[in-house]
Design an enzyme around this catalytic site. Structure first.
Site, mmCIF file in Angstrom:
data_model
loop_
_atom_site.group_PDB
_atom_site.id
_atom_site.type_symbol
_atom_site.label_atom_id
_atom_site.label_comp_id
_atom_site.label_asym_id
_atom_site.label_seq_id
_atom_site.Cartn_x
_atom_site.Cartn_y
_atom_site.Cartn_z
ATOM 1 N N ASP A 1 -15.916 -1.748 27.545
ATOM 2 C CA ASP A 1 -17.514 -1.621 27.369
ATOM 3 C C ASP A 1 -17.583 -0.107 26.845
ATOM 4 O OD1 ASP A 1 -20.147 -1.523 27.467
ATOM 5 O OD2 ASP A 1 -20.275 -1.669 29.833
ATOM 6 N N ASP B 1 -16.995 -10.488 36.265
ATOM 7 C CA ASP B 1 -17.938 -10.819 37.127
ATOM 8 C C ASP B 1 -19.245 -10.180 36.920
ATOM 9 O OD1 ASP B 1 -17.101 -8.201 37.616
ATOM 10 O OD2 ASP B 1 -18.398 -8.131 39.672
HETATM 11 P P1 IMP Z 1 -15.902 0.401 30.599
HETATM 12 O O1 IMP Z 1 -15.056 1.536 31.205
HETATM 13 O O2 IMP Z 1 -17.155 0.851 30.341
HETATM 14 O O3 IMP Z 1 -15.073 0.245 29.163
HETATM 15 O O4 IMP Z 1 -15.800 -0.773 31.589
HETATM 16 C C1 IMP Z 1 -14.644 -1.365 31.778
HETATM 17 C C2 IMP Z 1 -14.845 -2.401 33.016
HETATM 18 O O5 IMP Z 1 -16.032 -2.632 33.454
HETATM 19 C C3 IMP Z 1 -14.445 -3.708 32.736
HETATM 20 O O6 IMP Z 1 -12.884 -3.891 33.179
HETATM 21 C C4 IMP Z 1 -15.124 -4.573 33.622
HETATM 22 O O7 IMP Z 1 -14.336 -4.602 34.752
HETATM 23 C C5 IMP Z 1 -16.312 -4.004 33.660
HETATM 24 N N1 IMP Z 1 -17.380 -4.391 32.574
HETATM 25 C C6 IMP Z 1 -17.866 -3.874 31.557
HETATM 26 N N2 IMP Z 1 -18.869 -4.533 31.002
HETATM 27 C C7 IMP Z 1 -18.798 -5.858 31.620
HETATM 28 C C8 IMP Z 1 -19.489 -7.104 31.500
HETATM 29 O O8 IMP Z 1 -20.539 -7.171 30.498
HETATM 30 N N3 IMP Z 1 -19.326 -8.051 32.714
HETATM 31 C C9 IMP Z 1 -18.431 -7.875 33.476
HETATM 32 N N4 IMP Z 1 -17.818 -6.823 33.486
HETATM 33 C C10 IMP Z 1 -18.143 -5.561 32.645
#
Ligand code: IMP
Length: 175
Positions: A103, A159
């Site tokens: 994300d 989730d």
């Molecule tokens: P980041 O650090 O923002 O890239 O987020 C990474 C983590 O957030 C992922 O490994 C997921 O566990 C969670 N995450 C981010 N977006 C989503 C989503 O749309 N659905 C579910 N989990 C998400």
């Protein structure tokens, strides 16, 4: 009153299985002689990692890293916490991180930073899904399954507030 929740499928079971096979073939081509350490990022990776690893036709070892940043919320707090460290030493090893979804990229950026200080031969990432948003951090994402729009998705390990991890497809969650 309970808010009504809608799940709109965006990636089918067949599309996901086809993509996992394709990713496994690419990884096999590049990693088969490396005896890599395959590291799943908990918890969301557990189904993707299980499907992917079972299709890799070469020797490797498996470990896991646990992180949390979202808690029960659906937007990143920007603060990443290591909840489980590796059991293996990564010095002089090729490491491939297995992530469910990228994300903001902050989680992987934080983990790559930690791992690189331990002097591995390489650290790369395979992610099943990447959100199509501009990123503020640089990431060694070598393999990506799908790009999805900037919506909240669940299923296939992902989730929504700890629910829907067992859905065999990936759906947009509309609150
Ligand atoms: P980041 O650090 O923002 O890239 O987020 C990474 C983590 O957030 C992922 O490994 C997921 O566990 C969670 N995450 C981010 N977006 C989503 C989503 O749309 N659905 C579910 N989990 C998400």
């Amino acid at each position: 009153m309970e808010k009504e929740l809608k799940l709109v499928p965006i990636l089918t079971t067949e599309q996901i299985q086809e993509k996992v096979t394709e990713l496994a073939q690419k990884i096999t081509e590049e990693y088969q002689d490396y005896f890599p350490l395959m590291v799943g990022i908990l918890k969301g990776c557990f189904i993707f990692a299980a499907d992917l690893l079972r299709q890799l036709e070469f020797p490797y070892e498996v470990d896991f890293l646990g992180t949390s940043s979202y808690g029960d919320s659906t937007t990143s707090s920007g603060v990443v916490k290591l909840t489980k460290d590796l059991d293996f030493n990564v010095e002089n090893r090729h490491v491939l991180l297995i992530e469910d979804i990228v994300d903001t990229g902050l989680t992987l950026h934080y983990l790559c930073d930690i791992l690189k200080r331990r002097e591995p031969l390489s650290v790369n990432i395979v992610a099943l899904v990447e959100k199509d948003i501009p990123r503020t951090v640089d990431l060694p994402v070598k393999y990506i399954g799908f790009k999805v729009p900037n919506v909240y998705v669940a299923g296939y390990g992902l989730d929504w507030k700890e629910q829907f991890r067992g859905l065999p497809y990936i759906a947009q969650v509309i609150e």
